[in-house]
Design a protein around this motif. Structure first.
Motif, PDB file in Angstrom:
ATOM      1  N   PHE A 192      -7.283   0.200   2.849  1.00 34.08           N
ATOM      2  CA  PHE A 192      -6.157  -0.554   2.289  1.00 34.08           C
ATOM      3  C   PHE A 192      -5.478   0.157   1.113  1.00 34.08           C
ATOM      4  O   PHE A 192      -4.490  -0.339   0.592  1.00 34.08           O
ATOM      5  CB  PHE A 192      -6.606  -1.970   1.922  1.00 34.08           C
ATOM      6  CG  PHE A 192      -6.770  -2.846   3.131  1.00 34.08           C
ATOM      7  CD1 PHE A 192      -5.682  -3.493   3.693  1.00 34.08           C
ATOM      8  CD2 PHE A 192      -8.006  -2.990   3.751  1.00 34.08           C
ATOM      9  CE1 PHE A 192      -5.819  -4.276   4.834  1.00 34.08           C
ATOM     10  CE2 PHE A 192      -8.159  -3.770   4.882  1.00 34.08           C
ATOM     11  CZ  PHE A 192      -7.065  -4.421   5.431  1.00 34.08           C
ATOM     12  N   PRO A 212       3.428  -0.229   1.128  1.00 28.20           N
ATOM     13  CA  PRO A 212       2.852   1.021   1.645  1.00 28.20           C
ATOM     14  C   PRO A 212       3.581   2.285   1.166  1.00 28.20           C
ATOM     15  O   PRO A 212       2.933   3.279   0.831  1.00 28.20           O
ATOM     16  CB  PRO A 212       2.975   0.856   3.159  1.00 28.20           C
ATOM     17  CG  PRO A 212       2.915  -0.614   3.372  1.00 28.20           C
ATOM     18  CD  PRO A 212       3.600  -1.232   2.196  1.00 28.20           C
ATOM     19  N   LEU A 227      -4.410  -3.832  -4.142  1.00 25.31           N
ATOM     20  CA  LEU A 227      -5.645  -4.337  -3.528  1.00 25.31           C
ATOM     21  C   LEU A 227      -5.817  -5.830  -3.761  1.00 25.31           C
ATOM     22  O   LEU A 227      -6.509  -6.509  -3.004  1.00 25.31           O
ATOM     23  CB  LEU A 227      -6.875  -3.590  -4.081  1.00 25.31           C
ATOM     24  CG  LEU A 227      -7.058  -2.153  -3.621  1.00 25.31           C
ATOM     25  CD1 LEU A 227      -8.304  -1.542  -4.249  1.00 25.31           C
ATOM     26  CD2 LEU A 227      -7.162  -2.059  -2.104  1.00 25.31           C
ATOM     27  N   VAL A 228      -5.253  -6.334  -4.851  1.00 24.34           N
ATOM     28  CA  VAL A 228      -5.224  -7.779  -5.081  1.00 24.34           C
ATOM     29  C   VAL A 228      -3.778  -8.185  -5.364  1.00 24.34           C
ATOM     30  O   VAL A 228      -2.944  -7.340  -5.708  1.00 24.34           O
ATOM     31  CB  VAL A 228      -6.179  -8.241  -6.222  1.00 24.34           C
ATOM     32  CG1 VAL A 228      -7.616  -7.906  -5.929  1.00 24.34           C
ATOM     33  CG2 VAL A 228      -5.782  -7.663  -7.551  1.00 24.34           C
ATOM     34  N   HIS A 229      -3.516  -9.463  -5.209  1.00 23.39           N
ATOM     35  CA  HIS A 229      -2.133  -9.953  -5.314  1.00 23.39           C
ATOM     36  C   HIS A 229      -2.000 -10.906  -6.496  1.00 23.39           C
ATOM     37  O   HIS A 229      -2.909 -11.695  -6.759  1.00 23.39           O
ATOM     38  CB  HIS A 229      -1.745 -10.625  -4.000  1.00 23.39           C
ATOM     39  CG  HIS A 229      -1.944  -9.722  -2.824  1.00 23.39           C
ATOM     40  ND1 HIS A 229      -0.995  -8.815  -2.424  1.00 23.39           N
ATOM     41  CD2 HIS A 229      -3.014  -9.535  -2.011  1.00 23.39           C
ATOM     42  CE1 HIS A 229      -1.464  -8.126  -1.384  1.00 23.39           C
ATOM     43  NE2 HIS A 229      -2.690  -8.547  -1.118  1.00 23.39           N
ATOM     44  N   ARG A 256       2.419   3.002  -2.247  1.00 18.10           N
ATOM     45  CA  ARG A 256       1.021   3.455  -2.264  1.00 18.10           C
ATOM     46  C   ARG A 256       0.907   4.941  -1.922  1.00 18.10           C
ATOM     47  O   ARG A 256      -0.061   5.599  -2.303  1.00 18.10           O
ATOM     48  CB  ARG A 256       0.171   2.631  -1.294  1.00 18.10           C
ATOM     49  CG  ARG A 256      -0.233   1.273  -1.861  1.00 18.10           C
ATOM     50  CD  ARG A 256      -1.510   0.776  -1.203  1.00 18.10           C
ATOM     51  NE  ARG A 256      -1.324   0.505   0.199  1.00 18.10           N
ATOM     52  CZ  ARG A 256      -1.009  -0.697   0.703  1.00 18.10           C
ATOM     53  NH1 ARG A 256      -0.848  -1.714  -0.097  1.00 18.10           N
ATOM     54  NH2 ARG A 256      -0.874  -0.868   1.995  1.00 18.10           N
ATOM     55  N   GLY A 267       0.724  -0.293   6.169  1.00 16.96           N
ATOM     56  CA  GLY A 267       0.862  -1.731   5.958  1.00 16.96           C
ATOM     57  C   GLY A 267      -0.220  -2.510   6.701  1.00 16.96           C
ATOM     58  O   GLY A 267      -0.908  -1.955   7.563  1.00 16.96           O
ATOM     59  N   ALA A 303      -3.153  -9.847   5.999  1.00 14.72           N
ATOM     60  CA  ALA A 303      -3.936  -8.733   5.442  1.00 14.72           C
ATOM     61  C   ALA A 303      -3.122  -7.974   4.392  1.00 14.72           C
ATOM     62  O   ALA A 303      -3.659  -7.534   3.379  1.00 14.72           O
ATOM     63  CB  ALA A 303      -4.370  -7.784   6.550  1.00 14.72           C
ATOM     64  N   GLY A 304      -1.837  -7.830   4.647  1.00 12.84           N
ATOM     65  CA  GLY A 304      -0.993  -7.069   3.723  1.00 12.84           C
ATOM     66  C   GLY A 304      -0.565  -7.846   2.500  1.00 12.84           C
ATOM     67  O   GLY A 304      -0.332  -7.258   1.441  1.00 12.84           O
ATOM     68  N   ARG A 305      -0.465  -9.175   2.611  1.00 11.37           N
ATOM     69  CA  ARG A 305       0.153  -9.937   1.514  1.00 11.37           C
ATOM     70  C   ARG A 305      -0.747 -10.961   0.841  1.00 11.37           C
ATOM     71  O   ARG A 305      -0.428 -11.423  -0.256  1.00 11.37           O
ATOM     72  CB  ARG A 305       1.375 -10.668   2.043  1.00 11.37           C
ATOM     73  CG  ARG A 305       2.415  -9.712   2.544  1.00 11.37           C
ATOM     74  CD  ARG A 305       3.704 -10.414   2.801  1.00 11.37           C
ATOM     75  NE  ARG A 305       4.699  -9.443   3.262  1.00 11.37           N
ATOM     76  CZ  ARG A 305       5.971  -9.714   3.347  1.00 11.37           C
ATOM     77  NH1 ARG A 305       6.430 -10.886   3.002  1.00 11.37           N
ATOM     78  NH2 ARG A 305       6.806  -8.797   3.776  1.00 11.37           N
ATOM     79  N   SER A 306      -1.812 -11.366   1.492  1.00 12.09           N
ATOM     80  CA  SER A 306      -2.565 -12.480   0.898  1.00 12.09           C
ATOM     81  C   SER A 306      -4.033 -12.169   0.612  1.00 12.09           C
ATOM     82  O   SER A 306      -4.666 -12.917  -0.122  1.00 12.09           O
ATOM     83  CB  SER A 306      -2.516 -13.689   1.843  1.00 12.09           C
ATOM     84  OG  SER A 306      -1.190 -14.028   2.104  1.00 12.09           O
ATOM     85  N   ILE A 307      -4.568 -11.122   1.237  1.00  8.61           N
ATOM     86  CA  ILE A 307      -6.009 -10.901   1.066  1.00  8.61           C
ATOM     87  C   ILE A 307      -6.281 -10.015  -0.133  1.00  8.61           C
ATOM     88  O   ILE A 307      -5.698  -8.943  -0.282  1.00  8.61           O
ATOM     89  CB  ILE A 307      -6.601 -10.309   2.357  1.00  8.61           C
ATOM     90  CG1 ILE A 307      -6.612 -11.427   3.398  1.00  8.61           C
ATOM     91  CG2 ILE A 307      -8.007  -9.757   2.137  1.00  8.61           C
ATOM     92  CD1 ILE A 307      -7.285 -11.117   4.672  1.00  8.61           C
ATOM     93  N   ASP A 308      -7.148 -10.505  -1.011  1.00  6.72           N
ATOM     94  CA  ASP A 308      -7.578  -9.718  -2.162  1.00  6.72           C
ATOM     95  C   ASP A 308      -8.885  -9.022  -1.801  1.00  6.72           C
ATOM     96  O   ASP A 308      -9.810  -9.645  -1.303  1.00  6.72           O
ATOM     97  CB  ASP A 308      -7.821 -10.632  -3.367  1.00  6.72           C
ATOM     98  CG  ASP A 308      -6.523 -11.212  -3.903  1.00  6.72           C
ATOM     99  OD1 ASP A 308      -5.450 -10.628  -3.632  1.00  6.72           O
ATOM    100  OD2 ASP A 308      -6.578 -12.240  -4.602  1.00  6.72           O
ATOM    101  N   LEU A 309      -8.943  -7.723  -2.056  1.00  5.42           N
ATOM    102  CA  LEU A 309     -10.180  -6.999  -1.734  1.00  5.42           C
ATOM    103  C   LEU A 309     -11.084  -6.931  -2.960  1.00  5.42           C
ATOM    104  O   LEU A 309     -10.643  -7.055  -4.060  1.00  5.42           O
ATOM    105  CB  LEU A 309      -9.870  -5.595  -1.233  1.00  5.42           C
ATOM    106  CG  LEU A 309      -9.073  -5.515   0.066  1.00  5.42           C
ATOM    107  CD1 LEU A 309      -8.861  -4.058   0.443  1.00  5.42           C
ATOM    108  CD2 LEU A 309      -9.772  -6.212   1.212  1.00  5.42           C
TER     109      LEU A 309
END
Lengths: 260, 231
Positions: free
Chosen positions: A80, B69, B52-54, B72, A85, A254-260
């Protein structure tokens, strides 16, 4: 896309040969059962069923566990952080899973053909006799058509189910980030959506005149091949739309809402 | 033109703010030190900038736009956690980055790996935590990124390797890029920093040029750090 597929292949460089060897080992046990005959046929049947079910489920489980690991473990950063994307990452996972399912089905078909050949050799042409009697009843063209329809639809359905499972994992991860019952939510969502696919497919078949076609088929068997083609196209379309929609929603999340 | 702008940026985890209403702007040609104790929001701030976080609220813009992207492709982020999969070799880690990042230099990576005594054939699973930290830095420093973010680059690294890492960071600095470094080892890092940002419970409590901050408060950054976080 090719770079993502290359990475997906790289991370499975021991799993894929291991799975193939495992499937061949199971096939070996099935062949031994056929060779011995008698009560050993039970072993052959059990191993063949294990091969078919395991061979179809394994690619789906593999795709789901790898995506879950990417969301949950730090190794997901590697993927990621790349300039790719969410859509592209999820599409690559879907394409790779579809290739795995296709390869697995080819292997299963090869194993079944081998089993049939051995059955003919050691059990007095049993496989040929079975195919001949089915062919005599339904005609060779219909038998072949049914075989291809069944294999094709099984593969497409597995791909759609895999996309549903990837969506379930993604949605549950986006909704409840650090809940330890995350997997339970994913599982419940997967079953709900999987039932949904089959219901929609069923409704579409009825809407396209399935019941009337079956009645006509009882009266006149010559419609069978055309009917098979029609329903293959409808089901394939349904599964393809489901797979595309699930992948698109998963990619967006996956691109906009998930925090890793 | 700023390389990183955060405006009233907030990130909450289960309603607890990790970054709280942070506003800052980082210019090119500078090395910034993001300072603060554990849990002050340094890593979360970097992860927000890396995508990595929003954000829960507010906005973060990198190289003039939202994190996407294309952005990045010009941002190098070195997380504090080990994140390379164990099956990869050092060489494969380099090849992976060469595949995805046009600004990645394989030659620079090989040189840095050699300086850090990393063998190309070693598997990540065989590396000690210190060696993996060196590998992470070698990867990040081998890119010609506009924004280079290093989260605790000296964590778990021995004394001699620290000098190699610090010189690698300084070598990367030029007038076009911004380097943002978080570290607990302020005494070691102080000499390379142009500007400092103090974070406390997710909020920016002090920001300015290192030299000006020293002059204004009449003490070193280390002493100022003690004063800010002891209270």
């Amino acid at each position: 896309m090719m770079k993502l597929l290359k990475y997906e292949l790289q991370r499975r460089r021991t799993l894929l040969p291991g799975a193939a060897i495992g499937m061949l080992f199971i096939e070996g046990a099935a062949l031994y059962g056929i060779y011995r005959g008698g009560n050993w046929n039970t072993l052959a049947i059990a191993m063949t069923m294990l091969l078919a079910v395991g061979g179809l489920l394994l690619p789906m489980l593999d795709a789901v566990t790898k995506l879950y690991a990417d969301y949950k473990q730090k190794q997901g950063y590697l993927l990621f952080l790349t300039p790719q994307g969410g859509y592209r990452i999820l599409l690559a996972k879907t394409v790779f899973g579809a290739l795995e399912i296709a390869a697995s089905m080819l292997l299963i078909c090869g194993c079944l053909a081998l089993s049939a050949a051995l059955l003919d050799r050691f059990q007095y042409g049993a496989a040929t006799a079975l195919l001949s009697s089915v062919g005599a009843q339904m005609g060779d063209a219909l038998t072949t058509g049914m075989l291809f329809t069944f294999v094709g639809l099984a593969a497409l359905q597995m791909i759609a189910q895999m996309c549903v499972a990837l969506l379930a994992v993604t949605v549950s991860r986006a909704m409840v980030q650090s809940n330890r019952y995350n997997w339970l939510i994913s599982l419940a969502m997967y079953f709900a959506l999987a039932v949904g696919i089959n219901m929609v497919n069923g409704v579409l078949l009825v809407a396209f005149g399935f019941v009337g076609d079956v009645m006509r088929l009882i009266r006149d068997e010559s419609h069978a091949l055309r009917m098979l083609g029609k329903y293959f196209a409808i089901s394939a379309g349904t599964y393809a739309v489901w797979a595309a929609a699930c992948t698109a929603v998963s990619g967006r999340l996956a691109g906009r809402s998930i925090d890793l | 033109m700023y390389n990183l702008v955060a405006t009233r940026l907030t990130k909450r985890y289960a309603h607890i703010p990790a970054v709280d209403d942070a506003t800052l702007a980082l210019r090119p040609g500078k090395i910034y030190g993001l300072l603060g104790p554990n849990g002050s929001g340094k890593s979360t701030l970097m992860k927000l900038a890396a995508g990595l976080v929003h954000p829960s609220a507010g906005e973060v813009r990198v190289l003039g736009g939202p994190v996407c992207p294309a952005v990045r492709a010009q941002v190098a982020y070195m997380p504090t956690e080990p994140y390379f999969p164990g099956f990869m070799s050092v060489k494969q880690v380099g090849a992976f980055h060469a595949d995805f990042f046009a600004d990645f230099s394989t030659d620079a990576f090989k040189r840095l790996a050699e300086r850090m005594e990393l063998s190309m054939d070693m598997k990540v699973s065989q590396l000690s935590s210190g060696m993996e930290a060196k590998l992470k830095l070698a990867v990040a420093a081998s890119r010609d990124a506009k924004l280079l973010m290093l989260d605790e680059p000296l964590n778990g690294v021995d004394l001699l390797a620290r000098d190699v890492i610090l010189s690698a960071i300084i070598e990367r600095a030029d007038e076009n890029n911004t380097i943002l470094i978080s570290s607990h080892l302020i005494d070691v890092m102080e000499r390379v920093l142009d500007e400092v940002i103090f974070l406390k419970r997710g909020r920016v409590v002090l920001q300015g040029e290192a030299e000006a901050v020293r002059a204004r408060h009449g003490k070193s950054i280390v002493d100022l750090y003690r004063e800010v976080y002891a209270s």
